[in-house]
Design an enzyme around this catalytic site. Structure first.
Site, PDB file in Angstrom:
ATOM      1  N   GLU A  44       0.886  -1.143   0.352  1.00 39.40           N
ATOM      2  CA  GLU A  44       0.456   0.007   0.036  1.00 39.40           C
ATOM      3  C   GLU A  44       1.044   1.120  -0.023  1.00 39.40           C
ATOM      4  O   GLU A  44       1.707   1.222   0.765  1.00 39.40           O
ATOM      5  CB  GLU A  44      -0.762  -0.111   1.212  1.00 39.40           C
ATOM      6  N   THR A  83      -4.303   5.608   2.828  1.00 42.90           N
ATOM      7  CA  THR A  83      -4.783   7.112   3.520  1.00 42.90           C
ATOM      8  C   THR A  83      -5.092   8.305   2.005  1.00 42.90           C
ATOM      9  O   THR A  83      -6.295   8.785   1.975  1.00 42.90           O
ATOM     10  CB  THR A  83      -3.958   8.346   4.101  1.00 42.90           C
ATOM     11  N   LYS A 123     -10.629  -2.515   7.979  1.00 39.84           N
ATOM     12  CA  LYS A 123      -9.048  -1.834   8.748  1.00 39.84           C
ATOM     13  C   LYS A 123      -9.585  -1.845  10.186  1.00 39.84           C
ATOM     14  O   LYS A 123     -10.037  -0.769  10.349  1.00 39.84           O
ATOM     15  CB  LYS A 123      -8.608  -0.931   8.008  1.00 39.84           C
TER      16      LYS A 123
END
Length: 200
Positions: A44, A74, A134
């Protein structure tokens, strides 16, 4: 209704993910390459600056050449979703649960991995059709949080993120976490080899 069951394929067989936060283009590619060579296929790249977006593009291109997929992290606005899509990301990851971002990602063809930290957020994510989430910040939630969530929400699958490292990963995996995502700890070059040992 959205859906992120594609993570069964993207992350289902890999208990680890490397998060390349703020490393710049060259170092992101180098760390990603090391991770892939060690068997850690999931990567990621957070997209908080234009340099991050360029790093994502370069890493995603290198991943595609190996048959791997890279996520954008993000992701907190629909604009981030657009940038992620344009840079070649295969999925998005967010620190929190934002229905607008989840739906924008879904509409862009990118499965979304939203952040959750409470039973309410888990329940809302499931109602939206999301089974992969998550858990953030995992280090503060603690390994016991996952067992507690499994009772009422057995269909939820969790990626533990937030101050994770090679020492903590086994505890969280034993607690029922499907994937441990390691970010800031990767500043230590010994972390990736230590994490790779967990794959053996």
């Amino acid at each position: 209704m959205t859906d992120n069951s594609m993570f069964d394929e993207i992350l289902g067989g890999i208990p680890l993910m490397a998060i390349l936060r703020g490393m710049g283009v060259e170092r992101s590619l180098a760390v990603a390459t090391t991770a892939w060579d060690l068997g850690i296929e999931a990567v990621e790249v957070p997209v908080q600056t234009p340099t991050d977006v360029e790093a994502l593009r370069v890493v995603a291109e290198a991943a595609a050449a190996r048959g791997f997929r890279v996520g954008a992290g993000t992701v907190v606005t629909p604009e981030h979703v657009r940038q992620a899509k344009d840079a070649g990301a295969a999925f998005t990851v967010s620190p929190g649960f934002d229905v607008e971002v989840v739906r924008a990602s879904h509409d862009a063809g990118l499965p979304a991995l939203p952040g959750v930290a409470t039973a309410t957020e888990v329940q809302r994510a499931l109602r939206e059709g999301l089974t992969w989430m998550k858990a953030f910040p995992a280090s503060l939630l603690g390994a016991g949080w996952f067992g507690a969530m499994h009772g009422p929400f057995p269909q939820a699958t969790f990626v533990a993120t937030g101050r994770m490292d090679a020492a903590a990963a086994p505890t969280f995996l034993k607690a029922g976490v499907r994937v441990v995502a390691v970010g800031s700890a990767l500043e230590d070059p010994a972390q990736l080899p230590a994490l790779a040992q967990l794959l053996a």
